[in-house]
Design a protein around this motif. Structure first.
Motif, short mmCIF file in Angstrom:
data_model
loop_
_atom_site.label_atom_id
_atom_site.label_comp_id
_atom_site.label_asym_id
_atom_site.label_seq_id
_atom_site.Cartn_x
_atom_site.Cartn_y
_atom_site.Cartn_z
N THR A 237 0.83 -1.20 0.00
CA THR A 237 0.00 0.00 0.00
C THR A 237 0.87 1.25 0.00
O THR A 237 0.59 2.23 -0.72
CB THR A 237 -0.93 0.00 1.23
N LEU A 238 1.93 1.24 0.80
CA LEU A 238 2.84 2.36 0.88
C LEU A 238 3.50 2.63 -0.47
O LEU A 238 3.57 3.79 -0.93
CB LEU A 238 3.90 2.09 1.94
N ILE A 239 3.97 1.58 -1.13
CA ILE A 239 4.68 1.76 -2.40
C ILE A 239 3.73 2.21 -3.50
O ILE A 239 4.08 3.05 -4.35
CB ILE A 239 5.42 0.47 -2.77
N ALA A 240 2.50 1.70 -3.50
CA ALA A 240 1.52 2.14 -4.50
C ALA A 240 1.26 3.64 -4.35
O ALA A 240 1.21 4.38 -5.34
CB ALA A 240 0.23 1.35 -4.35
N ALA A 241 1.09 4.10 -3.12
CA ALA A 241 0.86 5.52 -2.89
C ALA A 241 2.12 6.33 -3.21
O ALA A 241 2.04 7.45 -3.74
CB ALA A 241 0.43 5.76 -1.44
N LEU A 242 3.29 5.77 -2.87
CA LEU A 242 4.55 6.44 -3.19
C LEU A 242 4.69 6.65 -4.70
O LEU A 242 5.16 7.71 -5.14
CB LEU A 242 5.73 5.63 -2.66
#
Length: 249
Positions: A237-242
């Protein structure tokens, strides 16, 4: 053009919502990477994914061809790279389940190929490694985690050990005295090689267990697997938003 890449480790064979097709096998001047980089998209944004250990017959951390992995990512155009690491926590707040974006490294590994320089070119590349992680990419990770309201620790010192065995309690106490609060087996030489290759590099660490001697309870593989499965989803989730922040979308 900037291109974001991710190196996944133990417990992260791929990323949630990542779609892509594996490229043809890549050869580098340093041999073959553990697997061909997978070029695709996450949440509609370009991304390259490489599994650090390989998904078939995984390579142990001390035998990973870090030079080939990083060089292969550079060959497909990666300019910014996130290394995802499963680690042990040394004291609070590095408890099992914590998500950490480290800012420093102490390297305890030995015998690994730490540089692309083969020693026969007549030139030596002395990189400035005072700050081993790219400050801009780290800040993007921290700001993204804050926007998502993800509980995280925005600093920490990663102690890179040789592996594949876990550390003794005395070794962990020494590392704690040295200033380490995370311990893992894959943080180096990946970070240094990325810097040599001109790739901005940052790390996201998933604390999956208390380091040796930091907890009276015996190490539980079931608990580690449970934390890995949960935190891998959080990191995805963090990388997708990043990726949206990175590309300005």
């Amino acid at each position: 053009m900037n291109l974001l890449g991710v190196v996944g480790g133990t417990g992260m064979d791929t990323l949630p919502d990542f779609s892509g097709s594996e490229q043809a096998p890549i050869e580098t001047p340093y041999g073959a990477p553990t697997q061909a980089p997978v070029v695709g998209q996450i949440a509609g944004q370009p991304l390259v994914f490489l599994h650090r250990h390989g998904q078939v017959n995984p390579t142990p951390p001390h035998l990973v061809n870090y030079r080939a992995n990083v060089h292969a990512l550079a060959q497909v155009g990666v300019t910014h790279l996130i290394g995802v690491n499963a680690v042990g926590g040394i004291g609070l707040p590095m408890h099992p389940g914590a998500l950490v974006i480290p800012d420093q490294i102490i390297d305890y590994t030995w015998g690994r190929e730490h540089t692309f320089e083969a020693g026969n070119s007549g030139q030596i590349q002395y990189i400035d490694f005072a700050h081993p992680y790219d400050q801009g990419l780290r800040q993007q990770l921290i700001e993204t985690a804050r926007e998502l309201a993800l509980e995280h620790v925005d600093h920490g010192t990663y102690g890179a050990t040789q592996g594949p065995r876990l550390e003794t309690a005395a070794e962990i106490r020494r590392m704690q005295r040295d200033g380490c609060n995370l311990v893992g087996m894959t943080g180096m030489p990946e970070a240094a090689l990325a810097m040599e290759a001109g790739i901005a590099y940052a790390s996201v660490c998933m604390v999956v267990n208390a380091a040796s001697g930091m907890d009276d309870r015996p190490l539980s593989l079931d608990t580690i697997v449970e934390i890995l499965q949960r935190e891998s989803g959080v990191v995805g989730t963090l990388i997708a938003a990043l990726a949206h922040r990175f590309y300005g979308n």
